[in-house]
Design an enzyme around this catalytic site. Structure first.
Site, PDB file in Angstrom:
ATOM      1  N   HIS A  50      38.418  27.510  37.664  1.00 52.01           N
ATOM      2  CA  HIS A  50      38.104  27.500  36.310  1.00 52.01           C
ATOM      3  C   HIS A  50      38.410  28.736  36.124  1.00 52.01           C
ATOM      4  CE1 HIS A  50      34.523  28.723  37.928  1.00 52.01           C
ATOM      5  NE2 HIS A  50      34.090  29.769  37.248  1.00 52.01           N
ATOM      6  N   HIS A  99      37.074  31.242  33.553  1.00 51.26           N
ATOM      7  CA  HIS A  99      35.869  32.388  33.242  1.00 51.26           C
ATOM      8  C   HIS A  99      36.162  33.306  34.332  1.00 51.26           C
ATOM      9  CE1 HIS A  99      31.822  29.690  32.893  1.00 51.26           C
ATOM     10  NE2 HIS A  99      32.266  29.773  32.617  1.00 51.26           N
ATOM     11  N   ASP A 125      35.248  36.361  35.935  1.00 45.75           N
ATOM     12  CA  ASP A 125      35.032  36.596  37.420  1.00 45.75           C
ATOM     13  C   ASP A 125      36.089  36.056  38.358  1.00 45.75           C
ATOM     14  OD1 ASP A 125      33.186  34.590  36.715  1.00 45.75           O
ATOM     15  OD2 ASP A 125      31.734  35.147  37.759  1.00 45.75           O
ATOM     16  N   HIS A 126      36.308  34.937  38.172  1.00 48.97           N
ATOM     17  CA  HIS A 126      37.347  33.696  38.897  1.00 48.97           C
ATOM     18  C   HIS A 126      38.857  34.241  38.914  1.00 48.97           C
ATOM     19  CE1 HIS A 126      33.896  31.283  40.116  1.00 48.97           C
ATOM     20  NE2 HIS A 126      33.390  32.199  39.462  1.00 48.97           N
ATOM     21  N   HIS A 153      29.515  22.489  34.912  1.00 50.22           N
ATOM     22  CA  HIS A 153      29.037  24.117  34.735  1.00 50.22           C
ATOM     23  C   HIS A 153      30.583  24.576  33.539  1.00 50.22           C
ATOM     24  CE1 HIS A 153      28.415  28.336  35.519  1.00 50.22           C
ATOM     25  NE2 HIS A 153      30.084  28.318  36.043  1.00 50.22           N
ATOM     26  N   ASP A 208      31.379  27.043  40.776  1.00 50.59           N
ATOM     27  CA  ASP A 208      30.514  27.551  40.275  1.00 50.59           C
ATOM     28  C   ASP A 208      30.381  25.780  39.920  1.00 50.59           C
ATOM     29  OD1 ASP A 208      31.115  30.317  40.494  1.00 50.59           O
ATOM     30  OD2 ASP A 208      30.442  30.172  38.349  1.00 50.59           O
ATOM     31  N   HIS A 243      28.855  32.090  44.993  1.00 49.88           N
ATOM     32  CA  HIS A 243      28.685  32.880  44.658  1.00 49.88           C
ATOM     33  C   HIS A 243      27.440  33.310  45.791  1.00 49.88           C
ATOM     34  CE1 HIS A 243      29.388  34.303  39.972  1.00 49.88           C
ATOM     35  NE2 HIS A 243      29.584  33.369  39.977  1.00 49.88           N
TER      36      HIS A 243
END
Length: 243
Positions: free
Chosen positions: A56, A58, A60-61, A114, A133, A171
């Site tokens: 996805h 985001h 942090d990915h 998410h 996530d 995570h």
């Protein structure tokens, strides 16, 4: 043929995942949210990265994608539905399609909830599920864009996978998830045992993932709900949980 998988920790609690096809040596990295630790892991593994898989959009990915792509010449694969907010894709996929890491074939699975464009990648030869996530050990992702119905649908698609499937999530949330899960199912012995094991691992500085899907089916309250309505109830409770 089979694929192996290894966690690459970064930031405070993130994981990228390094896959290697045993037959060809082809290497893929899933969700490289930070370049330095990912490239260090890739270099230590032989200095090769052929494919970048994205679950996805985001930050942090995906924040390490361009540096990893530039260094290794990797091909980037992600969801067609999210192409407008992912790094430039070399292969845009839709649920039901397949991806290849060398000779190992993986299936793209619809995983909304998410985010609306979230996908997961499942490699049966290796029992690897890259779920981003959507599914966490003892938890699920926050409903930031999708609905409880979306998340229930996503988890229903994962539940039939073999119990030995490795749940490779984005995570290290298991310890806090365990505290909440025990408020939902305080009499679940398998969950109590899992929570104790998780606490011991974290006290020793060890990761708690990947977990096994079969164990998640016995202990994760979000996989055990009978309906989207009940999922919505416990997801709201988790969002407000301060335990």
């Amino acid at each position: 043929m089979t694929v192996t998988v290894k966690a690459v920790p970064f930031a405070s609690d993130n994981y990228a995942w390094l896959l290697r096809d045993q037959a060809t040596g082809t290497v893929a990295i899933c969700d490289p949210g930070e370049a330095a630790p990912v490239t260090a892991a890739l270099d230590a593994a032989g200095g090769r990265c052929d494919i970048i898989l994205l679950t996805h959009h985001h930050a942090d990915h995906i924040d390490g994608v361009e540096e990893v792509r530039a260094k290794y010449g990797a091909k980037v694969i992600g969801a067609k539905a999210d192409a407008h907010r992912l790094p430039k894709l070399d292969q845009a996929v839709v649920p039901g399609e397949t991806v290849r890491v060398g000779e190992t074939e993986g299936r793209v699975i619809d995983s909304p909830g998410h985010t609306v464009g979230h996908v997961a990648f499942y490699f049966p030869d290796g029992d690897v599920l890259l779920c981003g996530d959507t599914l966490f050990s003892l938890g699920c992702g926050r409903l930031l864009e999708g609905t409880a119905e979306d998340m229930f649908h996503a988890l229903e698609l994962l539940k039939p996978l073999p119990p030995q499937t490795l749940v490779c999530c984005g995570h290290e949330y298991t310890e806090s998830n365990a505290r909440f899960a025990l408020t939902v199912e305080p009499d679940n012995k398998a969950l109590r045992d899992k929570a104790a094991d998780v606490a011991a691992k974290r006290a020793a500085g060890k990761p708690t993932v990947p977990s096994l899907l079969g164990q998640e089916m016995e202990t994760n309250p979000f996989l055990r709900v009978p309906s989207a309505t009940r999922l919505a109830e416990i997801r709201k409770a988790k969002d407000n949980f301060r335990g």
